[in-house]
Design an enzyme around this catalytic site. Sequence first.
Site, PDB file in Angstrom:
ATOM      1  CG  MET A 195      -1.892  -1.207   1.182  1.00  0.00           C
ATOM      2  SD  MET A 195      -3.432  -0.934   2.081  1.00  0.00           S
ATOM      3  CE  MET A 195      -2.806  -0.618   3.711  1.00  0.00           C
ATOM      4  N   GLY A 196       2.157   1.094  -0.286  1.00  0.00           N
ATOM      5  CA  GLY A 196       3.024   2.262  -0.447  1.00  0.00           C
ATOM      6  C   GLY A 196       3.514   2.861   0.855  1.00  0.00           C
ATOM      7  CG  MET A 240      10.842  -0.433  10.161  1.00  0.00           C
ATOM      8  SD  MET A 240      11.895  -0.159   8.760  1.00  0.00           S
ATOM      9  CE  MET A 240      13.416   0.246   9.625  1.00  0.00           C
ATOM     10  CB  VAL A 247      12.365  -4.818   8.499  1.00  0.00           C
ATOM     11  CG1 VAL A 247      13.472  -3.779   8.627  1.00  0.00           C
ATOM     12  CG2 VAL A 247      12.733  -5.865   7.449  1.00  0.00           C
ATOM     13  NE  ARG A 291      -3.091   2.059   9.745  1.00  0.00           N
ATOM     14  CZ  ARG A 291      -3.393   1.005   8.987  1.00  0.00           C
ATOM     15  NH1 ARG A 291      -2.614  -0.062   8.984  1.00  0.00           N
ATOM     16  NH2 ARG A 291      -4.466   1.013   8.219  1.00  0.00           N
ATOM     17  N   GLY A 295      10.924  -2.320   5.705  1.00  0.00           N
ATOM     18  CA  GLY A 295      10.194  -3.588   5.651  1.00  0.00           C
ATOM     19  C   GLY A 295       9.772  -3.888   4.219  1.00  0.00           C
ATOM     20  CG  HIS A 296       6.854  -1.403   2.258  1.00  0.00           C
ATOM     21  ND1 HIS A 296       6.728  -0.297   3.053  1.00  0.00           N
ATOM     22  CD2 HIS A 296       5.612  -1.970   2.210  1.00  0.00           C
ATOM     23  CE1 HIS A 296       5.468  -0.181   3.471  1.00  0.00           C
ATOM     24  NE2 HIS A 296       4.769  -1.189   2.978  1.00  0.00           N
ATOM     25  N   GLY A 351       4.977 -10.013   4.373  1.00  0.00           N
ATOM     26  CA  GLY A 351       5.789  -9.814   5.570  1.00  0.00           C
ATOM     27  C   GLY A 351       5.207 -10.511   6.798  1.00  0.00           C
ATOM     28  CD  GLN A 352       5.754 -14.074  10.949  1.00  0.00           C
ATOM     29  OE1 GLN A 352       5.489 -14.714   9.929  1.00  0.00           O
ATOM     30  NE2 GLN A 352       5.201 -14.356  12.118  1.00  0.00           N
TER      31      GLN A 352
END
Length: 300
Positions: free
Chosen positions: A42-43, A200, A192, A203, A48-49, A163-164
């Site tokens: 979602m940008g 991370m 991450v 939000r 993390g991304h 991601g976890q």
Amino acid sequence: MSDVDLVGPANAVKVLRSVRELRAALRSERAAGRGVGLVPTMGFFHDGHLSLMRRARAECDVVVVSLFVNPTQFAPSEDLASYPRDEARDLRLTGEQGIDYVFAPPVEEVYPAGFDTVVRVEGGLTTVLCGSPKHRGPEHFAGVTTVVTKLFNLVGPDVAYFGQKDAQQSLVIKKLVRDLDIPVRIEICPTVREPDGLAMSSRNAYLGAEDRFRALALSRGLRAAGQTVAAGTVDAEAVLAVAGHVLAAAEIEPEYLELRSVPDLAPVERVDAESLLAVAARVGRTRLIDNVVLTPPARS
Ligand code: AMP
């Protein structure tokens, strides 16, 4: 100028806005025999991304990142309108990661007028933790599984990376893929964290300095609980109490703090198998989630 003339990876990412463009681009990649990896997002990218993108870049011939703030996974009371966005920065970062395509469609492209279909994983996985009607509710996951199914159909990835950090979402997507025989491999990448432990999240940008500090109690509580298990405590209540105390000291009342089995998210009374310790809490007005997987203490 052809693509090969472009200087530096930051110039190389191609932004696709329509289903037609996306299908056309991927048709030619497939025709050339290239394997495709997908990273749905979602940008408002953070590390993390980027870790998902790096993994995809290392493992796939072609990497597609989708950038779409999916309205159907937000309840009317949630933060869709204020969700942080910075597309120009996101595109620069994908360029730096050597991503091939960013699919960033407008909402009408994904949900045209007359759109009527929902893909829903039913049962326990989507009605507990964030899926509990007391919290985000199962409709949140229906929104996620509907858009992810569409992305799988549009991109046809060989592998997709999640991601976890969103542990429940990852389990729901694995179930979706298994139940509907969607031909994609799902890879879950580790959470991450900031150097001080905060997971991370896009939000986190909402957090003021004081709440940013209080938010550390989530990761600290999970870590303390993990240490308790490593030291030999397996009783769920005792393990939860350790994390609960850390949250209480920061005056954080969790939405939930629960130990659940993996992959079916059944309640756990003793940590005698791998278990998910998951927390959600509002810190100020910001809703944060975090989790750790606990393994039973080694028997001597
Ligand atoms: P989002 O943009 O929040 O929907 O996240 C897109 C993907 O990045 C999801 O698969 C998330 O689980 C993953 N992700 C978000 N935060 C983290 C993090 N801190 N570490 C690893 N993956 C993450």
